[in-house]
Design a protein around this motif. Structure first.
Motif, mmCIF file in Angstrom:
data_model
loop_
_atom_site.group_PDB
_atom_site.id
_atom_site.type_symbol
_atom_site.label_atom_id
_atom_site.label_comp_id
_atom_site.label_asym_id
_atom_site.label_seq_id
_atom_site.Cartn_x
_atom_site.Cartn_y
_atom_site.Cartn_z
ATOM 1 N N LEU A 271 -0.109 -2.240 -31.266
ATOM 2 C CA LEU A 271 -1.149 -2.887 -30.472
ATOM 3 C C LEU A 271 -0.707 -4.255 -29.968
ATOM 4 C CD1 LEU A 271 -4.391 -1.987 -32.483
ATOM 5 C CD2 LEU A 271 -3.574 -0.988 -30.340
ATOM 6 N N PRO A 371 -2.784 5.073 -26.394
ATOM 7 C CA PRO A 371 -3.177 3.681 -26.125
ATOM 8 C C PRO A 371 -4.565 3.571 -25.504
ATOM 9 C CG PRO A 371 -1.446 4.399 -24.607
ATOM 10 C CD PRO A 371 -1.564 5.450 -25.661
ATOM 11 N N ALA A 375 -7.548 1.389 -27.176
ATOM 12 C CA ALA A 375 -8.072 0.289 -26.364
ATOM 13 C C ALA A 375 -9.580 0.409 -26.199
ATOM 14 C CB ALA A 375 -7.393 0.283 -24.998
ATOM 15 N N ARG A 376 -10.087 1.633 -26.019
ATOM 16 C CA ARG A 376 -11.525 1.827 -25.833
ATOM 17 C C ARG A 376 -12.294 1.659 -27.142
ATOM 18 N NH1 ARG A 376 -15.058 4.552 -22.258
ATOM 19 N NH2 ARG A 376 -13.495 4.006 -20.690
ATOM 20 N N PRO A 378 -11.544 -0.049 -30.472
ATOM 21 C CA PRO A 378 -10.705 -0.865 -31.378
ATOM 22 C C PRO A 378 -11.105 -0.758 -32.845
ATOM 23 C CG PRO A 378 -12.185 -2.241 -30.067
ATOM 24 C CD PRO A 378 -12.271 -0.876 -29.491
#
Length: 411
Positions: A271, A371, A375-376, A378
């Motif tokens: 990340l 990813p 990202a959507r 966390p």
């Protein structure tokens, strides 16, 4: 002649722990004798170097109709639970010129360049699936396999082959059943019939309504001798491409998610950008090969190898899940997930002339899906301990039946 491993390992049809089973197999040597459903004896190649050697050895052929002695002699009938892997008429059950002809017809659609051209489509499907997931309550338990890891590659491969929406459920169902090693003889027979019929119906639909898709192209493409693929070859190619193009990538995405969630230090590395997502993909392919045991190869003669003699006409499986964790290749920590390791070499896409055509597409789908998911969401977390996630009921694949997670609030 010498002959067999010290013990025959009965493969667990429930797939309860494919890695523990791989350890038991490897304890017998780099090639172990196994028992398949129905009491059928065979062999599993589980050492990394030995898998690569066998995959490149033409004494191990793919065509059961020519080389599986028990099948030719009528001792293996249509009620054999893994019969679907034998009856498919495609490049994975062909050798030599037949294999080359069938492979050439589809290879152009799966080059790295062609796969990369599909990135916008993959990203769009990913966006739609994430939007659907965002409708779940933050503390709701969601099956991430059923709502993300499976529909993503399934939609991609069905779009590629032009499978109409109203036919997708029937077309894909046969492949799902085909990998289940707990099914009965009767279920195996019924599934082969249903699956073939679904594929034949799809081919006929495309003949009547061709479009700009890969199946329409395959129907009209002529081979070098001027012939076209027959119905059996078209159905067999669909069996292979739709099944392999969905199940294996589903397992890759699902396993990568669990590996990262159970290794938060490594999730933090990726990340932060210190380690690339491609390293996550490759390490997952090594330590969690989507395919545990790939059927079938058949010895064309008595083969003395790795201290055993495999008689002519015996079935052989490739133990990819075990090979990726071979300590002789990857050291004492071979069974550990480590995205920072320098050597992530694996054989999860095969090797040699039968190397998986869909490897670039599978890698791209995972590289987009992972990813975007983190990202959507966390705060994504497993809803149960990793050891309690139900496995897929098969020793052929290394996957989950469901993947229960709590998404948290979307970013």
């Amino acid at each position: 002649m010498t002959t067999v491993s010290p013990a025959v390992v009965v493969l667990d049809p429930t797939g309860r722990d494919v890695h523990a089973e791989g350890d038991r197999l490897r304890a017998q040597g780099s090639i172990a004798q196994v028992e398949l459903p129905g009491g059928v004896r065979g062999w599993s190649v589980v050492g990394f170097d030995m898998v690569r050697q066998v995959l490149n050895d033409n004494r191990f052929a793919k065509d059961a109709h020519k080389h599986w002695t028990a099948f030719i002699d009528g001792k293996i009938g249509d009620d054999f639970p893994l019969i679907g892997w034998v009856l498919m008429d495609n490049m994975t059950t062909a050798d030599g010129a037949d294999h080359a002809r069938l492979r050439k017809l589809t290879a152009a659609a799966f080059t790295m360049r062609r796969s990369e051209a599909m990135r916008p489509q993959i990203e769009q499907i990913t966006t739609e699936l994430l939007a659907d997931l965002s409708t779940a309550a933050p503390d709701e338990i969601v099956d991430l396999k059923g709502r993300y890891a499976y529909p993503l590659p399934t939609r991609v491969i069905c779009d590629l082959f032009g499978v109409p929406e109203d036919m997708r459920r029937e077309v894909m169902r046969g492949g799902e059943v085909n990998v289940d090693t707990t099914i009965s003889h009767e279920e195996a027979v019924a599934n082969v019939e249903q699956w073939h019929q679904a594929m034949n119906d799809l081919v006929e639909t495309k003949r009547q309504h061709p479009a700009d898709d890969l199946l329409s192209m395959l129907i009209k493409t002529k081979t070098e001798d001027g012939s076209v693929l027959n119905d059996s070859e078209l159905a067999g190619t669909l069996h292979l491409m739709l099944g392999a193009g969905s199940e294996t990538t589903t397992n890759l995405i699902s396993k990568a998610v669990v590996m990262l969630l159970t290794h938060p230090d490594q999730l933090a590395l990726v990340l932060s950008g210190e380690v690339a997502w491609k390293d996550v993909v490759e390490e997952t392919l090594r330590v969690q090969s989507p395919i545990a045991q790939l059927p079938f190869r058949f010895t064309t003669e008595d083969v003395e190898i790795a201290g055993v003699t495999i008689p002519k006409g015996d079935p052989v499986l490739m133990g990819f899940a075990s090979a990726g964790r071979d300590p002789e290749r990857h050291g004492a920590q071979a069974d550990q997930f480590d995205i920072t390791r320098s050597d992530k070499e694996h054989l999860s896409f095969g090797y040699g002339v039968h190397h998986c055509l869909g490897a670039p597409l599978a890698r791209l789908e995972a590289a987009v899906a992972l990813p975007a998911l983190f990202a959507r969401f966390p705060d994504l977390a497993l809803a149960v301990p990793a050891g309690e996630i139900p496995p897929q009921s098969t020793f052929l694949l290394n996957g989950f039946d469901t993947l229960p997670v709590v998404l948290g609030r979307p970013a």
